[in-house]
Every structure is written in structure tokens, then in C-alpha cells.
Write a protein that holds these residues in place. Structure first.
Motif, PDB file in Angstrom:
ATOM      1  N   MET A   1     -62.641 -27.541  69.776  1.00  0.00           N
ATOM      2  CA  MET A   1     -62.978 -28.475  68.694  1.00  0.00           C
ATOM      3  C   MET A   1     -64.448 -28.864  68.763  1.00  0.00           C
ATOM      4  N   MET A   2     -64.831 -29.369  69.976  1.00  0.00           N
ATOM      5  CA  MET A   2     -66.219 -29.787  70.152  1.00  0.00           C
ATOM      6  C   MET A   2     -67.173 -28.627  69.879  1.00  0.00           C
ATOM      7  N   ALA A   3     -66.808 -27.482  70.431  1.00  0.00           N
ATOM      8  CA  ALA A   3     -67.662 -26.304  70.260  1.00  0.00           C
ATOM      9  C   ALA A   3     -67.820 -25.982  68.782  1.00  0.00           C
ATOM     10  N   LYS A   4     -66.715 -26.125  68.054  1.00  0.00           N
ATOM     11  CA  LYS A   4     -66.751 -25.792  66.633  1.00  0.00           C
ATOM     12  C   LYS A   4     -67.703 -26.734  65.873  1.00  0.00           C
ATOM     13  N   VAL A   5     -67.554 -28.048  66.223  1.00  0.00           N
ATOM     14  CA  VAL A   5     -68.407 -29.035  65.548  1.00  0.00           C
ATOM     15  C   VAL A   5     -69.876 -28.748  65.823  1.00  0.00           C
ATOM     16  N   SER A   6     -70.161 -28.527  67.120  1.00  0.00           N
ATOM     17  CA  SER A   6     -71.573 -28.336  67.453  1.00  0.00           C
ATOM     18  C   SER A   6     -72.096 -27.053  66.825  1.00  0.00           C
ATOM     19  N   LYS A   7     -71.199 -26.054  66.707  1.00  0.00           N
ATOM     20  CA  LYS A   7     -71.636 -24.814  66.063  1.00  0.00           C
ATOM     21  C   LYS A   7     -71.984 -25.085  64.598  1.00  0.00           C
ATOM     22  N   ARG A   8     -71.127 -25.906  63.952  1.00  0.00           N
ATOM     23  CA  ARG A   8     -71.399 -26.203  62.548  1.00  0.00           C
ATOM     24  C   ARG A   8     -72.708 -26.972  62.402  1.00  0.00           C
ATOM     25  N   LEU A   9     -72.905 -27.916  63.326  1.00  0.00           N
ATOM     26  CA  LEU A   9     -74.152 -28.694  63.273  1.00  0.00           C
ATOM     27  C   LEU A   9     -75.357 -27.796  63.473  1.00  0.00           C
ATOM     28  N   ARG A  10     -75.210 -26.865  64.403  1.00  0.00           N
ATOM     29  CA  ARG A  10     -76.329 -25.971  64.661  1.00  0.00           C
ATOM     30  C   ARG A  10     -76.634 -25.131  63.417  1.00  0.00           C
ATOM     31  N   ARG A  11     -75.546 -24.678  62.770  1.00  0.00           N
ATOM     32  CA  ARG A  11     -75.769 -23.880  61.557  1.00  0.00           C
ATOM     33  C   ARG A  11     -76.439 -24.716  60.461  1.00  0.00           C
ATOM     34  N   GLU A  12     -76.013 -25.978  60.366  1.00  0.00           N
ATOM     35  CA  GLU A  12     -76.616 -26.834  59.348  1.00  0.00           C
ATOM     36  C   GLU A  12     -78.098 -27.054  59.652  1.00  0.00           C
ATOM     37  N   ALA A  13     -78.384 -27.263  60.948  1.00  0.00           N
ATOM     38  CA  ALA A  13     -79.785 -27.482  61.327  1.00  0.00           C
ATOM     39  C   ALA A  13     -80.620 -26.258  60.994  1.00  0.00           C
ATOM     40  N   LEU A  14     -80.050 -25.090  61.296  1.00  0.00           N
ATOM     41  CA  LEU A  14     -80.770 -23.847  61.000  1.00  0.00           C
ATOM     42  C   LEU A  14     -81.038 -23.737  59.501  1.00  0.00           C
ATOM     43  N   ALA A  15     -79.987 -24.027  58.717  1.00  0.00           N
ATOM     44  CA  ALA A  15     -80.145 -23.973  57.255  1.00  0.00           C
ATOM     45  C   ALA A  15     -81.216 -24.962  56.820  1.00  0.00           C
ATOM     46  N   GLY A  16     -81.216 -26.143  57.433  1.00  0.00           N
ATOM     47  CA  GLY A  16     -82.202 -27.164  57.095  1.00  0.00           C
ATOM     48  C   GLY A  16     -83.614 -26.655  57.297  1.00  0.00           C
TER      49      GLY A  16
ATOM     50  N   LEU B 187     -69.245 -34.342  45.471  1.00  0.00           N
ATOM     51  CA  LEU B 187     -69.444 -33.101  44.722  1.00  0.00           C
ATOM     52  C   LEU B 187     -69.717 -31.920  45.650  1.00  0.00           C
ATOM     53  N   THR B 188     -70.566 -32.186  46.661  1.00  0.00           N
ATOM     54  CA  THR B 188     -70.930 -31.082  47.540  1.00  0.00           C
ATOM     55  C   THR B 188     -69.883 -30.881  48.630  1.00  0.00           C
ATOM     56  N   ASP B 189     -69.239 -31.985  49.083  1.00  0.00           N
ATOM     57  CA  ASP B 189     -68.226 -31.860  50.139  1.00  0.00           C
ATOM     58  C   ASP B 189     -67.123 -30.895  49.727  1.00  0.00           C
ATOM     59  N   ALA B 190     -66.668 -31.031  48.486  1.00  0.00           N
ATOM     60  CA  ALA B 190     -65.590 -30.176  47.998  1.00  0.00           C
ATOM     61  C   ALA B 190     -65.995 -28.709  48.116  1.00  0.00           C
ATOM     62  N   ALA B 191     -67.213 -28.424  47.752  1.00  0.00           N
ATOM     63  CA  ALA B 191     -67.686 -27.040  47.793  1.00  0.00           C
ATOM     64  C   ALA B 191     -67.776 -26.535  49.228  1.00  0.00           C
ATOM     65  N   ILE B 192     -68.195 -27.440  50.133  1.00  0.00           N
ATOM     66  CA  ILE B 192     -68.328 -27.023  51.537  1.00  0.00           C
ATOM     67  C   ILE B 192     -66.953 -26.687  52.101  1.00  0.00           C
ATOM     68  N   ILE B 193     -65.930 -27.517  51.763  1.00  0.00           N
ATOM     69  CA  ILE B 193     -64.563 -27.263  52.232  1.00  0.00           C
ATOM     70  C   ILE B 193     -64.073 -25.911  51.704  1.00  0.00           C
ATOM     71  N   ASP B 194     -64.443 -25.604  50.476  1.00  0.00           N
ATOM     72  CA  ASP B 194     -64.053 -24.315  49.906  1.00  0.00           C
ATOM     73  C   ASP B 194     -64.823 -23.148  50.520  1.00  0.00           C
ATOM     74  N   GLY B 195     -65.674 -23.435  51.498  1.00  0.00           N
ATOM     75  CA  GLY B 195     -66.342 -22.357  52.206  1.00  0.00           C
ATOM     76  C   GLY B 195     -67.689 -21.974  51.648  1.00  0.00           C
ATOM     77  N   CYS B 196     -68.282 -22.898  50.874  1.00  0.00           N
ATOM     78  CA  CYS B 196     -69.593 -22.610  50.300  1.00  0.00           C
ATOM     79  C   CYS B 196     -70.676 -22.912  51.341  1.00  0.00           C
ATOM     80  N   GLY B 197     -71.608 -22.024  51.526  1.00  0.00           N
ATOM     81  CA  GLY B 197     -72.703 -22.248  52.473  1.00  0.00           C
ATOM     82  C   GLY B 197     -73.749 -23.178  51.887  1.00  0.00           C
ATOM     83  N   ALA B 198     -74.727 -23.518  52.710  1.00  0.00           N
ATOM     84  CA  ALA B 198     -75.765 -24.446  52.244  1.00  0.00           C
ATOM     85  C   ALA B 198     -76.480 -23.913  51.018  1.00  0.00           C
ATOM     86  N   PHE B 199     -76.762 -22.611  51.023  1.00  0.00           N
ATOM     87  CA  PHE B 199     -77.476 -22.072  49.877  1.00  0.00           C
ATOM     88  C   PHE B 199     -76.610 -22.055  48.626  1.00  0.00           C
ATOM     89  N   GLY B 200     -75.314 -21.778  48.851  1.00  0.00           N
ATOM     90  CA  GLY B 200     -74.379 -21.813  47.717  1.00  0.00           C
ATOM     91  C   GLY B 200     -74.306 -23.190  47.097  1.00  0.00           C
TER      92      GLY B 200
END
Lengths: 297, 295
Positions: A1-16, B187-200
Motif C-alpha cells: 500500500m505504502m509503496a503504491k502511494v509513494s510510487k503514485r506521488l513520485r509519478r505525480e512529481a515527475l509529471a509536475g 472534475l479532475t479526480d473523476a478522470a484520474i480514477i478512470d485512469g487518466c494521466g496528468a497529461f490526459g
């Protein structure tokens, strides 16, 4: 669970970082990099077509002994009277434009219109307006019975002419005031009326504090804009007559691109940067005594 | 009973005072309005005078006869290549606007909606760049472009805007970020749950929703590039690469200035800005208000 969260955060940071990467690149090259480079260049003697030579603080030292430097600083400082002038006149007009009367949207558009247009065409228009014989300004003065000066051709009148011209374009600050005035809840005024407050009291204790953040914004922008005057003087006077309208930025431009003294121009630019930072810092510092932000902030 | 009459009197005095105040405001605004109109009127009336008649003394307020041909002759028959300069200006303005809109939207979205270490620090840096006058960086940037061999090309005027560079870039990022912050997270949360990436999320939801803010940005950036003078002045040297702002100066260099034609051409150059202002007045005013009041 923790690993998953941190992975998601890391991906978000990268996207940022990816999303802001254009700005990061632009900032590092055109802002931070350029400022750094400007500092280095300011320690050199560099005539563009000959190699740069490191000369330490010499540029800064000779700069203070240069009459043109003091002249351009003087001109810019005199022109600074436009800052309080615009603050007061802009506020007075905005107060009138805030009254609920007919034709108001017409007046607002009219007063704002001059600040929509800018650049060379407007500067040339004002050259024609201030023409000493055929210009409309002196023609009107003559109707009243005053022999108008030569404005742009007279070293005593060139700055007043530019200040008058500046008044024409104060639509920007005016509009911001207007928005600030409209953001003050009318309940305040109603309550004050019930308590028997006079018009002046309402103005002093509701309007002024209410628009103080906007006043603050206009003050900062006014200071920054004063130091940016370029196109108008370049076109209208070229800095003359006899350097009487040599604004600071025009002086930097001439030093760099006419006399090709890159190092010296960079030193001048740094002094300008220092002055603006000091002024803005001072305004920020004192702002806490007179700028009131609503409870929400 | 007595109290009531007193109150009525007080009300009517108040209303007289109110009416006087209104009258006073009307008079002031009208006088100010006339003063503001004089330069405009002067410009239009000069542009309609037979060349040479602008030097008649005392000047005519209403030209007699009205001479429309200044607009054609000034634009096309003075030996100045305004058509070409118009093309250049449109090219530079258009591509700079595209660059600004793409880069600023992306960056502002990153600052507004994504979490990453150092974000707030970087955003503050971005705001600080808004206060750095362009003149401080003008020399090193010129040297950079010279080194890259970009002098006398349109590149220095266009490419930086693909990186949201300088004070204007920072100003637009701030504007767009403020707007993105107001779009509800649901608005954006729903899309993220549906598997949309940041760029999407950005391209399918945020960007389409931000049309009003993009409109503001487009209007401001058009005005900036259309009227820009110092940058073309520094980077463009060949006559055929000039912009309208640079070319207009040639009227000044003539033996005697043909003010009638000059004013006609100036009006033509200003026209797009005025039209744009009236068409997009709502966007324009909103843009100024957002920066001033919410900043």
C-alpha cells in the motif's frame, strides 16, 4: 500500500516537473542565467567586437563619476512624480466612475481607451500634439491667450510634456482601483450610514482600507513602470534636448547598442536592478502599516 | 409626529445633495472625457487633411476638404513597404502567441494542480521574475543570440516565448494558475480514477475549460507583440525584416514629416488593438482585474 502511494506521488512529481519544464528551462536561461551572466559581464570591458577583458569593479567606479549617469538618474527621478500623481488622479477618477449613474459604462470605456493603445504610433501622435506651431496643445493654449513653450524642443519643458502625456494613459491603474472599489461589500457603507458616519469618515475608514491592497499593487507597478520608460522617449526626443529626457533605460540602450559598451551597460543595468529592488522592498516593508487584507487572507 | 416631519425634511435635503453630487460628477467626467478625446480627434482630423494642409495656421479642427486617400497613399505610395512589414508583424505576433499559450498553459497547470517537491519555492521565483525589468537581462540575452547567429532573424523575438520567458511569461503563468485553481477538484479526480494521466487531465479537461483565461492571455499577448518596439529594434536590422512599429519611424526621417499620411498609417496600425479591445473587452478588463485585485 505504502509503496503504491509513494510510487503514485513520485509519478505525480515527475509529471509536475515535466509540465513546468518549459518555464524551468526558460527561467534558467533567460532570467537566472541572464542575470548571472549580466553580473559577470559588468566586471568586464567589452566593446562587442574586441575580446572581453576583466577589469573588476572599474565599471562601477567610473559610473559614479559619469555625468550622464547622474543626469539619467535625475531625469528618471523627476519623472517619478507620475507615481503619486497617477495614484491620486486615478483614484479620483475611479471614485467618480464608481457612482451609479447613467452612461457609466460609456465613460469607463472612454477613460480606459488610451491605455489600450501604445507604442510607436502613440509616441508619434504626441510628437504631433506637442508640435510647437501646429500642435493642438499650443493652439488651445493660444486660444486662452498663453504663448505655449516649445515642449519637446525645450529642455525645461520636455519632462512636463512627458508627464502630461503619461496622464492620458492612466486607464490601467484606474481600472484596477475600480475593481477594488467594487469588491468592498456595500454592507459596510450601510452600517456606517446607520451609525451616522459622514461622507469623509466613510471614505477614510471604509474606502481607503478597503482598496489599500489595490493601492499597494498600483504603487509597486507604478514604480516599476517608471523605470521602464523607453519607446516614448526614444521616438519623441531621443533623450534630448541636451540629454534633458535621457531616461535611465534609454541610457542603458545607448551604452549597449549604440556605443557597444556591453560591460558598462551591464553595470548600469545592475544599478537599476538594485534601485528597483530597494524601492520595492521598502514599499513592502512599510506596507504592513497601511495595507489591510480582509480576514479571509 | 414632529419627529416624522423632521425625517422627511432630512431625506429631501439628502436627496438634493445627492443630485448635486451626481451633477458634479457628470460635469467632471464630461470635461475629462473631452480632454481625453482631443488627442484622438487630433489624430483623426489630421489623417483626413490634404497633405500640406496640416501646416495651415490656425489648424482646422474639421478638415476641409476631407481627404480619404491618405490612408491608401500613406500605406502604399510612400516607398515604404508597409505590406511586407505587416506580414512580418503578423508572423512574429502569431507564432509568439502560439508559443505563449502552449507553454504557459502547461506550466501553470503544473504549478496549480500537481504536487512536487520545491513547487512553492519555484512559484515564488516565478513571481519574482515579474519584477525584474527586461533591461537588466537585455545585454546577456543579446550576446547569447548573437553567439547563436540569430541576429537579424525573427527567432529571438519568437523562440523565448515557447519557454514562457521573462516578466510577461511569469505574468501569464500567474494569471493562468489563478484560473486553474478555481476549477473544482472533483472534475479532475473523476478522470484520474478512470485512469487518466496528468497529461490526459490537462488536455481533455483543464485546457478546454480554461478558454476564458486563454482568451485573456491571447488578447494581452497580441497587444504586447503588436506594439513591441525595443526587441525588434535590437534584433532586426534589414529593412525587409522590419515590423510595423520599426517601419513607422521612417516617416520621421523624411525631409519634412507628412503628418497627414503618418497619422493615417498610425491609425491603421492601432486599429487592430482598438477593435480587439472592443470585441474582447470582457476578457481584457477581467485580465487586469485578476492581476490587480487577486494578486
Amino acid at each position: 500500500m505504502m509503496a503504491k502511494v509513494s510510487k503514485r506521488l513520485r509519478r505525480e512529481a515527475l509529471a509536475g516537473y515535466l509540465f513546468i519544464s518549459p518555464w524551468l528551462l526558460g527561467f534558467s536561461i533567460f532570467s537566472a542565467g541572464a542575470i548571472g551572466a549580466s553580473a559577470v559581464i559588468s566586471f568586464t570591458e567589452w566593446r562587442l567586437f574586441t575580446p572581453a577583458e576583466f577589469i573588476g569593479l572599474t565599471n562601477y567606479r567610473s559610473l559614479f563619476r559619469e555625468p550622464l549617469f547622474w543626469q539619467s538618474l535625475k531625469v528618471t527621478c523627476i519623472y517619478m512624480v507620475t507615481v503619486p500623481l497617477h495614484l491620486v488622479v486615478g483614484l479620483v477618477i475611479a471614485l467618480m466612475l464608481n457612482a451609479k449613474i447613467r452612461l457609466m459604462s460609456f465613460f469607463r470605456t472612454l477613460y480606459f481607451l488610451p491605455s489600450v493603445i501604445s507604442g510607436v504610433a502613440v509616441a508619434l501622435l504626441w510628437v504631433w500634439v506637442f508640435d510647437s506651431t501646429f500642435g493642438i496643445f499650443n493652439v488651445i493654449l493660444m486660444e486662452i491667450g498663453i504663448q505655449g513653450p516649445k515642449w519637446l524642443g525645450d529642455k525645461r519643458w520636455v519632462l512636463p510634456a512627458l508627464i502630461i502625456m503619461g496622464l492620458w494613459g492612466l486607464g490601467g491603474p484606474m481600472l484596477i482601483y475600480l475593481a477594488g472599489l467594487q469588491a468592498i461589500p456595500t454592507v459596510f457603507y450601510e452600517a456606517a450610514t446607520i451609525d451616522g458616519a459622514t461622507r469623509w469618515q466613510k471614505f477614510r475608514y471604509i474606502t481607503i482600507p478597503g482598496i489599500s491592497p489595490v493601492l499597494f499593487f498600483n504603487l509597486i507597478m507604478g514604480i516599476i513602470n517608471t523605470f521602464q520608460v523607453f519607446t516614448t522617449v526614444y521616438i519623441m526626443t531621443g533623450g534630448g534636448p541636451n540629454n534633458a529626457s535621457l531616461f535611465y533605460v534609454l541610457y542603458i540602450y545607448k551604452t549597449a547598442f549604440k556605443w557597444l559598451r556591453m560591460g558598462y551597460a551591464s553595470a548600469l543595468a545592475w544599478i537599476l536592478f538594485g534601485i528597483i529592488l530597494t524601492l520595492v522592498f521598502m514599499v513592502f516593508r512599510f506596507s504592513k502599516y497601511w495595507v489591510y487584507y480582509g480576514g479571509a487572507k | 409626529m414632529r419627529g416624522k416631519t423632521k425625517e422627511i425634511n432630512w431625506l429631501s435635503r439628502q436627496s438634493i445633495q445627492h443630485k448635486l453630487m451626481k451633477l458634479f460628477i457628470y460635469i467632471c467626467l464630461t470635461v475629462g472625457g473631452i480632454i481625453i478625446c482631443i488627442p484622438f480627434w487630433w489624430m483623426i482630423s489630421t489623417s483626413l487633411k490634404v497633405p500640406g494642409r496640416e501646416f495651415v495656421f490656425p489648424p482646422e479642427w474639421i478638415p476641409n476638404p476631407i481627404y480619404w486617400r491618405n490612408y491608401i497613399e500613406g500605406w502604399a505610395r510612400t516607398g515604404l513597404d508597409f505590406n511586407r512589414w505587416l506580414g512580418n508583424t503578423v508572423f512574429i505576433t502569431g507564432f509568439s502567441m502560439i508559443g505563449t499559450i502552449i507553454s504557459v498553459s502547461l506550466v501553470a497547470y503544473g504549478f496549480a494542480r500537481l504536487r512536487f517537491p520545491g513547487r512553492d519555492m519555484l512559484f515564488i521565483l516565478c513571481l519574482i521574475t515579474m519584477m525584474i525589468p527586461q533591461q537588466v537581462t537585455i545585454v546577456p540575452i543579446f550576446i547569447l543570440f548573437r553567439w547563436m547567429g540569430w541576429l537579424d532573424t525573427f527567432k529571438p523575438l519568437i523562440i523565448p516565448h515557447y519557454f514562457a520567458a521573462g516578466p510577461i511569461g511569469a505574468f501569464f503563468i500567474f494569471l493562468m494558475r489563478q484560473f486553474y485553481l478555481t476549477i473544482p477538484a472533483e472534475l479532475t479526480d473523476a478522470a484520474i480514477i478512470d485512469g487518466c494521466g496528468a497529461f490526459g487531465v490537462f488536455s481533455r479537461i483543464m485546457f478546454p475549460l480554461s478558454k476564458p483565461a486563454v482568451g485573456i492571455m491571447a488578447v494581452f499577448s497580441f497587444m504586447f507583440h503588436w506594439n513591441d518596439f525595443i526587441n525588434p529594434l535590437i534584433y532586426l536590422y534589414s529593412y525587409e525584416k522590419y515590423t510595423l512599429a520599426l517601419g513607422l519611424r521612417f516617416f520621421q526621417g523624411m525631409v519634412y514629416i507628412r503628418w497627414a499620411q503618418l497619422m493615417a498609417v498610425s491609425l491603421l496600425i492601432l486599429l487592430p488593438c482598438v477593435v480587439l479591445f472592443f470585441v474582447a473587452q470582457k476578457y481584457y478588463i477581467q485580465g487586469i482585474v485578476i492581476t490587480g485585485v487577486k494578486g
